[in-house]
Design a protein around this motif. Structure first.
Motif, short mmCIF file in Angstrom:
data_model
loop_
_atom_site.label_atom_id
_atom_site.label_comp_id
_atom_site.label_asym_id
_atom_site.label_seq_id
_atom_site.Cartn_x
_atom_site.Cartn_y
_atom_site.Cartn_z
N ARG A 50 4.42 -4.29 5.14
CA ARG A 50 3.39 -5.30 4.86
C ARG A 50 2.81 -5.78 6.19
O ARG A 50 3.57 -6.23 7.06
CB ARG A 50 4.04 -6.47 4.11
CG ARG A 50 3.08 -7.57 3.77
CD ARG A 50 3.72 -8.56 2.82
NE ARG A 50 4.60 -9.49 3.49
CZ ARG A 50 5.82 -9.81 3.07
NH1 ARG A 50 6.35 -9.28 2.00
NH2 ARG A 50 6.55 -10.68 3.74
N GLU A 83 0.68 -2.94 2.14
CA GLU A 83 -0.07 -4.13 1.74
C GLU A 83 -0.56 -4.87 2.99
O GLU A 83 0.14 -4.89 4.01
CB GLU A 83 0.82 -5.09 0.92
CG GLU A 83 1.28 -4.53 -0.41
CD GLU A 83 0.20 -4.51 -1.48
OE1 GLU A 83 -0.93 -4.95 -1.22
OE2 GLU A 83 0.50 -4.02 -2.59
N TYR A 84 -1.74 -5.47 2.87
CA TYR A 84 -2.32 -6.26 3.95
C TYR A 84 -2.48 -7.69 3.44
O TYR A 84 -3.16 -7.90 2.43
CB TYR A 84 -3.69 -5.69 4.36
CG TYR A 84 -3.58 -4.33 5.00
CD1 TYR A 84 -3.40 -3.19 4.24
CD2 TYR A 84 -3.63 -4.21 6.39
CE1 TYR A 84 -3.28 -1.94 4.84
CE2 TYR A 84 -3.51 -2.96 6.99
CZ TYR A 84 -3.33 -1.84 6.21
OH TYR A 84 -3.20 -0.61 6.81
N GLN A 85 -1.92 -8.64 4.13
CA GLN A 85 -2.02 -10.02 3.65
C GLN A 85 -3.46 -10.49 3.57
O GLN A 85 -3.80 -11.29 2.70
CB GLN A 85 -1.19 -10.96 4.54
CG GLN A 85 0.30 -10.79 4.30
CD GLN A 85 1.12 -11.87 4.97
OE1 GLN A 85 0.78 -12.32 6.07
NE2 GLN A 85 2.21 -12.27 4.34
N GLN A 87 -5.82 -9.14 2.37
CA GLN A 87 -6.45 -8.75 1.10
C GLN A 87 -5.80 -9.44 -0.09
O GLN A 87 -6.05 -9.08 -1.24
CB GLN A 87 -6.36 -7.23 0.92
CG GLN A 87 -7.19 -6.49 1.96
CD GLN A 87 -6.91 -5.00 2.01
OE1 GLN A 87 -6.27 -4.45 1.13
NE2 GLN A 87 -7.38 -4.36 3.06
N ARG A 88 -4.92 -10.38 0.19
CA ARG A 88 -4.13 -10.98 -0.89
C ARG A 88 -4.34 -12.49 -0.98
O ARG A 88 -3.50 -13.20 -1.56
CB ARG A 88 -2.65 -10.67 -0.68
CG ARG A 88 -2.36 -9.17 -0.74
CD ARG A 88 -1.02 -8.80 -0.15
NE ARG A 88 0.12 -9.32 -0.86
CZ ARG A 88 0.68 -8.74 -1.93
NH1 ARG A 88 0.19 -7.62 -2.40
NH2 ARG A 88 1.72 -9.29 -2.52
N ASP A 183 4.51 -13.26 -1.07
CA ASP A 183 4.58 -11.80 -1.02
C ASP A 183 5.98 -11.27 -1.30
O ASP A 183 6.13 -10.26 -2.00
CB ASP A 183 4.12 -11.31 0.36
CG ASP A 183 2.61 -11.38 0.49
OD1 ASP A 183 1.93 -11.42 -0.55
OD2 ASP A 183 2.12 -11.40 1.62
N GLN A 187 6.24 -8.77 -4.37
CA GLN A 187 6.63 -7.38 -4.11
C GLN A 187 8.06 -7.09 -4.56
O GLN A 187 8.56 -5.99 -4.32
CB GLN A 187 6.45 -7.07 -2.62
CG GLN A 187 4.99 -7.14 -2.17
CD GLN A 187 4.84 -6.72 -0.71
OE1 GLN A 187 5.17 -7.45 0.21
NE2 GLN A 187 4.33 -5.52 -0.51
#
Ligand code: GLU
Length: 300
Positions: A50, A83-85, A87-88, A183, A187
């Motif tokens: 991540r 995952e990229y933070q 984008q969240r 996250d 996840q």
């Protein structure tokens, strides 16, 4: 501390490595990557990557890509899509809304100068009510502790030790403490393996997990690689870079630092072979709790 090599949580193991793209992979982050990877592999689990890119001014362009490529060259590609933070943020906004609805989060216009030495927030004392607001959470005056798998029991009284802390920054983006909790839960992370510099963030994360009704994973905080001057490597100007084009010296040093005997790795030429051997010979009882200096690179 001597802990079992069988994870405490009976759910299928999910671990992660969560670097911030503030520079190239260095020795300190390689330790967290190797420690979390071996733990996930020996548990028959999944290892996620991540990218914690929530602090644009501290980010170095291209660093995330270089870290991801470096991890692959060190034999540790992620098991699931990365995952990229950044984008969240919808997930973090939803968590913030819940904290607000429950009366735990509040707008705060206090500046550093308002809070004075130590910067601990107990109540708003903003001198300038027209400043933009950050969002803090009100913390209880109670001890919050946990049993770290390596470091043993660690507890804080958040009200005294930390104060009401920021979950949404004045610049308009989520703070690390909120994003990491959202996250890890979203996840499905069952065990967090990371550097001991984050030990004293963990009670804040436990507090947020409880406030948001999220599960608490197990935690294992690896010893830090301290420079000769006692400074944490990643914070020090002497942060040792690792060379992804010649991964074996740094990988051997990381394994030695984490307690593996050096001799069996001397002849190995590929990171994949070294990591496979490290998994076969993983003995949590050898993990050191503290380590002052990075182990020297054993002769090749
Ligand atoms: N992104 C954090 C760092 O690079 C690590 C976060 C974590 O492992 O919880 O220091």
């Amino acid at each position: 501390m001597n802990f079992s090599s069988t994870p405490r949580n009976p759910a299928p193991y999910r671990g992660r490595f969560a670097p911030s793209p503030t520079g190239d992979l260095h020795f300190g982050s390689l330790l967290a990557a190797v420690g979390s990877w071996v733990r996930a592999r020996t548990a028959g689990g999944t290892w996620l990557l991540r990218i914690e890119d929530l602090d644009p001014p501290r980010e170095v362009p291209g660093a995330a890509v270089r870290q991801i490529e470096a991890l692959a060259r060190f034999g540790m590609p992620a098991d699931e899509p990365i995952e990229y933070q950044s984008q969240r943020t919808g997930l973090y906004r939803a968590a913030l809304a819940r904290l607000r609805a429950d009366g735990i989060a509040f707008d705060c216009r206090c500046s550093r100068a308002d809070l004075g030495p130590g910067g601990i927030h107990h109540q708003c004392v903003a001198a300038d009510p027209s400043r933009p607001a950050a969002v803090r959470v009100r913390v209880p005056d109670a001890e919050i502790g946990f049993e770290d798998l390596l470091q043993g029991r660690f507890a804080q009284r958040l009200a005294q030790d930390v104060g009401d802390f920021v979950v949404w920054r004045v610049e308009g983006w989520p703070a690390y403490q909120l994003a990491v909790v959202v996250d890890d839960a979203e996840q499905g992370i069952t065990e967090v393996v990371r550097g001991a510099d984050l030990l004293d963030s963990t009670p804040r994360q436990l507090f947020l997990q409880r406030a948001l009704g999220l599960p608490t994973p197990d935690y294992l905080h690896l010893p830090l690689a301290l420079g000769a001057d006692g400074a944490k490597l990643s914070k020090s100007s002497h942060s040792l870079p690792v060379d992804p084009l010649d991964p074996m010296p740094a990988l051997r040093a990381a394994l030695a630092f984490l307690g593996w005997p050096t001799a069996p790795f001397r002849e190995l030429r590929s990171p994949e072979a070294a990591l496979a051997l490290a998994c076969l010979d993983f003995d949590p009882a050898r993990l050191p709790r503290v380590r002052a200096l990075p182990a020297p690179d054993p002769p090749a």
